[in-house]
Scaffold this motif. Structure first.
Motif, PDB file in Angstrom:
ATOM      1  N   TYR A  94       0.725  -1.322   0.004  1.00  0.00           N
ATOM      2  CA  TYR A  94       0.029   0.043  -0.029  1.00  0.00           C
ATOM      3  C   TYR A  94       0.863   1.594   0.073  1.00  0.00           C
ATOM      4  O   TYR A  94       0.421   2.072  -0.758  1.00  0.00           O
ATOM      5  CB  TYR A  94      -0.950   0.153   1.242  1.00  0.00           C
ATOM      6  CG  TYR A  94      -1.607  -1.438   1.609  1.00  0.00           C
ATOM      7  CD1 TYR A  94      -1.996  -2.337   0.839  1.00  0.00           C
ATOM      8  CD2 TYR A  94      -1.759  -1.648   2.993  1.00  0.00           C
ATOM      9  CE1 TYR A  94      -2.629  -3.333   0.971  1.00  0.00           C
ATOM     10  CE2 TYR A  94      -2.170  -2.741   3.283  1.00  0.00           C
ATOM     11  CZ  TYR A  94      -2.669  -3.712   2.584  1.00  0.00           C
ATOM     12  OH  TYR A  94      -3.012  -4.985   2.743  1.00  0.00           O
ATOM     13  N   ASN A  95       1.814   1.379   1.068  1.00  0.00           N
ATOM     14  CA  ASN A  95       2.700   2.534   0.844  1.00  0.00           C
ATOM     15  C   ASN A  95       1.806   4.000   0.970  1.00  0.00           C
ATOM     16  O   ASN A  95       2.284   4.904   0.601  1.00  0.00           O
ATOM     17  CB  ASN A  95       3.430   2.736  -0.264  1.00  0.00           C
ATOM     18  CG  ASN A  95       4.489   1.663  -0.434  1.00  0.00           C
ATOM     19  OD1 ASN A  95       4.692   0.787   0.531  1.00  0.00           O
ATOM     20  ND2 ASN A  95       5.334   1.824  -1.325  1.00  0.00           N
ATOM     21  N   THR A 101      -5.464  11.207   5.939  1.00  0.00           N
ATOM     22  CA  THR A 101      -6.826  10.607   5.541  1.00  0.00           C
ATOM     23  C   THR A 101      -6.576   9.972   4.205  1.00  0.00           C
ATOM     24  O   THR A 101      -5.674  10.508   3.447  1.00  0.00           O
ATOM     25  CB  THR A 101      -7.904  11.540   5.780  1.00  0.00           C
ATOM     26  OG1 THR A 101      -7.851  12.475   4.697  1.00  0.00           O
ATOM     27  CG2 THR A 101      -7.837  12.154   7.242  1.00  0.00           C
ATOM     28  N   ALA A 102      -7.633   8.999   4.112  1.00  0.00           N
ATOM     29  CA  ALA A 102      -7.521   8.516   2.666  1.00  0.00           C
ATOM     30  C   ALA A 102      -7.861   9.892   1.575  1.00  0.00           C
ATOM     31  O   ALA A 102      -6.889   9.641   0.479  1.00  0.00           O
ATOM     32  CB  ALA A 102      -8.883   7.636   2.392  1.00  0.00           C
ATOM     33  N   LYS A 103      -8.574  10.777   1.965  1.00  0.00           N
ATOM     34  CA  LYS A 103      -8.661  11.675   0.863  1.00  0.00           C
ATOM     35  C   LYS A 103      -7.198  12.459   0.703  1.00  0.00           C
ATOM     36  O   LYS A 103      -6.905  12.865  -0.362  1.00  0.00           O
ATOM     37  CB  LYS A 103      -9.603  12.775   1.294  1.00  0.00           C
ATOM     38  CG  LYS A 103     -10.058  13.899   0.262  1.00  0.00           C
ATOM     39  CD  LYS A 103     -11.008  14.941   1.039  1.00  0.00           C
ATOM     40  CE  LYS A 103     -11.037  16.291   0.225  1.00  0.00           C
ATOM     41  NZ  LYS A 103     -12.006  16.920   0.726  1.00  0.00           N
ATOM     42  N   GLU A 104      -6.570  12.749   1.854  1.00  0.00           N
ATOM     43  CA  GLU A 104      -5.286  13.479   1.972  1.00  0.00           C
ATOM     44  C   GLU A 104      -4.116  12.736   1.045  1.00  0.00           C
ATOM     45  O   GLU A 104      -3.464  13.204   0.296  1.00  0.00           O
ATOM     46  CB  GLU A 104      -4.808  13.936   3.464  1.00  0.00           C
ATOM     47  CG  GLU A 104      -5.861  14.868   3.853  1.00  0.00           C
ATOM     48  CD  GLU A 104      -5.539  15.055   5.388  1.00  0.00           C
ATOM     49  OE1 GLU A 104      -6.049  16.140   5.951  1.00  0.00           O
ATOM     50  OE2 GLU A 104      -5.114  14.182   6.245  1.00  0.00           O
ATOM     51  N   ASN A 105      -4.325  11.363   1.474  1.00  0.00           N
ATOM     52  CA  ASN A 105      -3.189  10.656   0.682  1.00  0.00           C
ATOM     53  C   ASN A 105      -3.398  10.504  -0.938  1.00  0.00           C
ATOM     54  O   ASN A 105      -2.565  10.679  -1.844  1.00  0.00           O
ATOM     55  CB  ASN A 105      -3.330   9.032   0.898  1.00  0.00           C
ATOM     56  CG  ASN A 105      -2.552   8.719   2.208  1.00  0.00           C
ATOM     57  OD1 ASN A 105      -1.183   8.241   2.014  1.00  0.00           O
ATOM     58  ND2 ASN A 105      -2.982   8.682   3.333  1.00  0.00           N
ATOM     59  N   VAL A 106      -4.790  10.661  -1.443  1.00  0.00           N
ATOM     60  CA  VAL A 106      -4.925  10.655  -2.877  1.00  0.00           C
ATOM     61  C   VAL A 106      -4.770  12.115  -3.295  1.00  0.00           C
ATOM     62  O   VAL A 106      -3.926  12.473  -4.227  1.00  0.00           O
ATOM     63  CB  VAL A 106      -6.470  10.453  -3.139  1.00  0.00           C
ATOM     64  CG1 VAL A 106      -6.995  10.805  -4.453  1.00  0.00           C
ATOM     65  CG2 VAL A 106      -6.747   9.001  -2.945  1.00  0.00           C
ATOM     66  N   GLN A 144      -7.250  -0.124   2.158  1.00  0.00           N
ATOM     67  CA  GLN A 144      -6.128   0.663   2.075  1.00  0.00           C
ATOM     68  C   GLN A 144      -5.207   0.540   0.711  1.00  0.00           C
ATOM     69  O   GLN A 144      -4.932   1.587   0.097  1.00  0.00           O
ATOM     70  CB  GLN A 144      -5.087   0.060   3.201  1.00  0.00           C
ATOM     71  CG  GLN A 144      -5.061   0.542   4.374  1.00  0.00           C
ATOM     72  CD  GLN A 144      -4.176   0.051   5.568  1.00  0.00           C
ATOM     73  OE1 GLN A 144      -2.827   0.501   5.384  1.00  0.00           O
ATOM     74  NE2 GLN A 144      -4.528  -0.801   6.495  1.00  0.00           N
ATOM     75  N   GLN A 145      -5.548  -0.967   0.229  1.00  0.00           N
ATOM     76  CA  GLN A 145      -5.327  -0.876  -1.073  1.00  0.00           C
ATOM     77  C   GLN A 145      -5.973  -0.352  -2.082  1.00  0.00           C
ATOM     78  O   GLN A 145      -5.722   0.184  -3.169  1.00  0.00           O
ATOM     79  CB  GLN A 145      -5.133  -2.716  -1.427  1.00  0.00           C
ATOM     80  CG  GLN A 145      -4.522  -2.866  -2.916  1.00  0.00           C
ATOM     81  CD  GLN A 145      -2.776  -2.566  -2.867  1.00  0.00           C
ATOM     82  OE1 GLN A 145      -2.645  -1.411  -2.812  1.00  0.00           O
ATOM     83  NE2 GLN A 145      -2.094  -3.470  -3.115  1.00  0.00           N
TER      84      GLN A 145
END
Length: 233
Positions: A94-95, A101-106, A144-145
């Motif tokens: 995943y890294n 957050t999920a949104k911030e990762n994207v 996560q993936q």
């Protein structure tokens, strides 16, 4: 957009008695919008192919042409731009950045390209509309993936390169992630490449590239790829 042509790639590591031939005159094509599976045992040279396709390594000789550009002759700066704008990466583990957050990762990945897909939109596409503000520790492995896939897709890459993307997931979760990858190729025109040692995955692919002992042993086209739900391993 998204076509890849690999011609006569040679890659070695070390010298003399320690020399290892990782890719021995490897050639294959992948067409835009295909789901391609590169399959072979551990140590066969699959990950080296992925690293070269993704601009993370250079071949000793040969050509890689992606989206009309000869990546094998690119400068360091051109390779950086190629990785940034043309390639999406999905890895086994995943890294994700744990304190985002999920949104911030994207959003972090989307910021580096123009005309990216909004984070909330792409997270909705991968089935995470109710997990947008969750941190990785609050998500299952499969979720996560999916965030990792959303992060890659937000850039609208020409190639989505996936290295054992279900390796850390249980059987049913792995199947749901593979279905997402298959649907991505079918519905968005993104070229998806999955690296795996698991030969059971090959029926889902439009194209299967078998690599053994650093060579391409066989390339098979599936005129009628099966849906993920119908395979077992």
């Amino acid at each position: 957009m998204g076509d890849a042509y690999v011609r006569d790639i040679v890659k070695t590591y070390g010298k003399g008695a320690n020399k290892i031939i990782a890719n021995d005159h490897i050639s294959f094509d992948i067409a835009q919008g295909e789901l391609a599976v590169i399959v072979g045992p551990s140590g066969a040279g699959k990950s080296t192919v992925l690293n070269i396709l993704g601009g993370m390594d250079r071949p000793d000789s040969g050509e890689i042409i992606v989206d009309g550009k000869d990546v094998s002759k690119a400068t360091d700066r051109e390779l950086t731009e190629y990785r940034r704008y043309k390639i999406g990466f999905v890895f086994q583990f995943y890294n994700l950045i744990n304190n985002l957050t999920a949104k911030e990762n994207v959003e972090l990945a989307a910021q580096i390209v123009k005309n990216s897909i909004p984070a909330e939109d792409v997270l909705r596409q991968v089935g995470l509309k109710d997990r947008i503000n969750n941190f990785p520790s609050q998500l299952s492995g499969g979720e996560q993936q999916r965030v990792a896939i959303a992060r890659a897709l937000a850039k609208k890459p020409a190639l989505l390169l996936c290295d054992e993307p279900t390796g850390a997931l249980d059987y049913h979760t792995g199947k749901s992630v593979l279905k997402l990858l298959q649907d991505t190729a079918r519905n968005t025109g993104t070229t998806v490449v999955i690296i795996t040692h698991n030969t059971a995955l090959t029926p889902i692919a439009d194209r299967v590239i078998s690599i053994w002992d650093a060579k391409v042993r066989e390339v098979t086209l599936n005129n009628h790829p099966v849906d993920i739900d119908s395979i077992e391993w």
